[in-house]
Design a protein around this motif. Structure first.
Motif, PDB file in Angstrom:
ATOM      1  N   ARG A  11       0.822  -1.213   0.000  1.00 27.77           N
ATOM      2  CA  ARG A  11       0.000   0.000   0.000  1.00 27.77           C
ATOM      3  C   ARG A  11       0.859   1.267   0.000  1.00 27.77           C
ATOM      4  O   ARG A  11       0.356   2.362  -0.294  1.00 27.77           O
ATOM      5  CB  ARG A  11      -0.938   0.006   1.210  1.00 27.77           C
ATOM      6  CG  ARG A  11      -1.992  -1.101   1.181  1.00 27.77           C
ATOM      7  CD  ARG A  11      -2.819  -1.100   2.457  1.00 27.77           C
ATOM      8  NE  ARG A  11      -1.999  -1.399   3.630  1.00 27.77           N
ATOM      9  CZ  ARG A  11      -2.478  -1.434   4.884  1.00 27.77           C
ATOM     10  NH1 ARG A  11      -3.745  -1.156   5.111  1.00 27.77           N
ATOM     11  NH2 ARG A  11      -1.665  -1.721   5.895  1.00 27.77           N
ATOM     12  N   ALA A  54      -3.207   9.042  -1.883  1.00 28.90           N
ATOM     13  CA  ALA A  54      -2.948   8.614  -0.511  1.00 28.90           C
ATOM     14  C   ALA A  54      -2.012   9.603   0.174  1.00 28.90           C
ATOM     15  O   ALA A  54      -1.372  10.433  -0.487  1.00 28.90           O
ATOM     16  CB  ALA A  54      -2.320   7.215  -0.484  1.00 28.90           C
ATOM     17  N   VAL A  72      -9.433   9.527   1.047  1.00 25.26           N
ATOM     18  CA  VAL A  72      -8.274   8.756   0.608  1.00 25.26           C
ATOM     19  C   VAL A  72      -7.572   8.221   1.847  1.00 25.26           C
ATOM     20  O   VAL A  72      -7.691   8.804   2.932  1.00 25.26           O
ATOM     21  CB  VAL A  72      -7.283   9.610  -0.225  1.00 25.26           C
ATOM     22  CG1 VAL A  72      -7.937  10.101  -1.505  1.00 25.26           C
ATOM     23  CG2 VAL A  72      -6.735  10.772   0.574  1.00 25.26           C
TER      24      VAL A  72
END
Length: 277
Positions: A11, A54, A72
């Protein structure tokens, strides 16, 4: 906010290897992401038209941001974890990444503008970022990029501009210097900034309805073909023994002088407190 402590967490891939030139996620030829760092710049990214993907930061820095309505992921990590992911220790403590929206065509920037900056061969990312910050502060409506310019959305340019590169519209000329004809067709006076002896003082430039300030690279300055394509060569008068200024500094002087002339003619005030950040 999502806590992470595994440096291999997929991620976090958007933030990875920022110090590795051939893998940088903000390279136009690579993933082409936009990277903002520091609470001020990240805040401006969140307010911009750039689609944020992000955030990554230490808890203290992320908590300083207004994330109301921001849908986000915000990854919270220790400073050491961030350093291992990013590739260096990040003093500013927070990053955000966004996708690049479609940039406008030059014609869209020109239409409706009164003061524009046109750049040729400006490759230094810090100079580029500084020019965008100056443009935002001093009433310039947009920036047009000619031949040989670096990417304004490179991480260092975004940082040095204090995020204003995300606010000031910019476009690239498809042809150079023929693109300057578009400006002339819209009533722009193209003023090439150069220290050469036959140029006129910036303050003695005659009346104009619309003006485009043409700026060249650090050192060599504008090419002969760019100078030939301009309407007038202008210079900033300086004390003896100094023959030129840094391009971003010269741009600030020209923007202040020329945008101020138009503001005065309109009866408007170009002002406000300077932001020292």
């Amino acid at each position: 906010m999502i806590s992470v402590d595994d440096v291999t967490d997929s991620r976090l891939d958007d933030f990875r290897d920022l110090a590795t030139a051939d893998r940088r996620p903000d390279r136009p030829g690579g993933r082409g992401l936009v990277i903002a760092e520091g609470t001020v710049v990240v805040g401006r990214l969140l307010e911009s038209r750039y689609p944020v993907r992000a955030l990554l930061g230490v808890e203290r820095r992320i908590s300083e941001l207004d994330l109301d309505g921001v849908d986000v992921p915000a990854y919270v990590a220790s400073a050491d974890t961030m350093a291992q992911v990013v590739g260096f220790h990040l003093n500013r403590g927070v990053l955000a990444v966004a996708d690049r929206p479609v940039q406008p065509a030059a014609e869209e920037i020109i239409d409706g503008a009164r003061v524009l900056a046109v750049l040729e061969g400006v490759q230094d990312h810090e100079n580029l970022g500084s020019i965008f910050r100056n443009a935002a502060a001093l009433g310039v409506d947009g920036v047009l990029l000619g031949a040989g310019c670096s990417d304004p959305l490179y991480r260092r340019s975004v940082r040095v501009s204090m995020g204003h590169v995300l606010r000031v519209p910019f476009a690239t000329f498809d042809e150079w210097p023929n693109g300057l004809d578009q400006l002339r067709a819209h009533g722009f006076t193209i003023a090439a900034l150069t220290p050469r002896a036959d140029s006129v003082s910036l303050r003695s430039l005659g009346d104009f309805e619309r003006v485009a300030v043409l700026l060249g690279s650090e050192g060599p300055g504008l090419t002969p073909i760019a100078l030939a394509a301009s309407d007038v060569a202008v210079r900033i008068p300086m004390a003896g023994g100094v023959d030129s200024l840094n391009v971003a500094t010269a741009a600030a002087v020209a923007f202040y002088e020329l945008a101020g002339k138009l503001s005065s003619a309109d009866g408007r005030y170009l002002g406000g407190a300077a932001d020292p950040r």
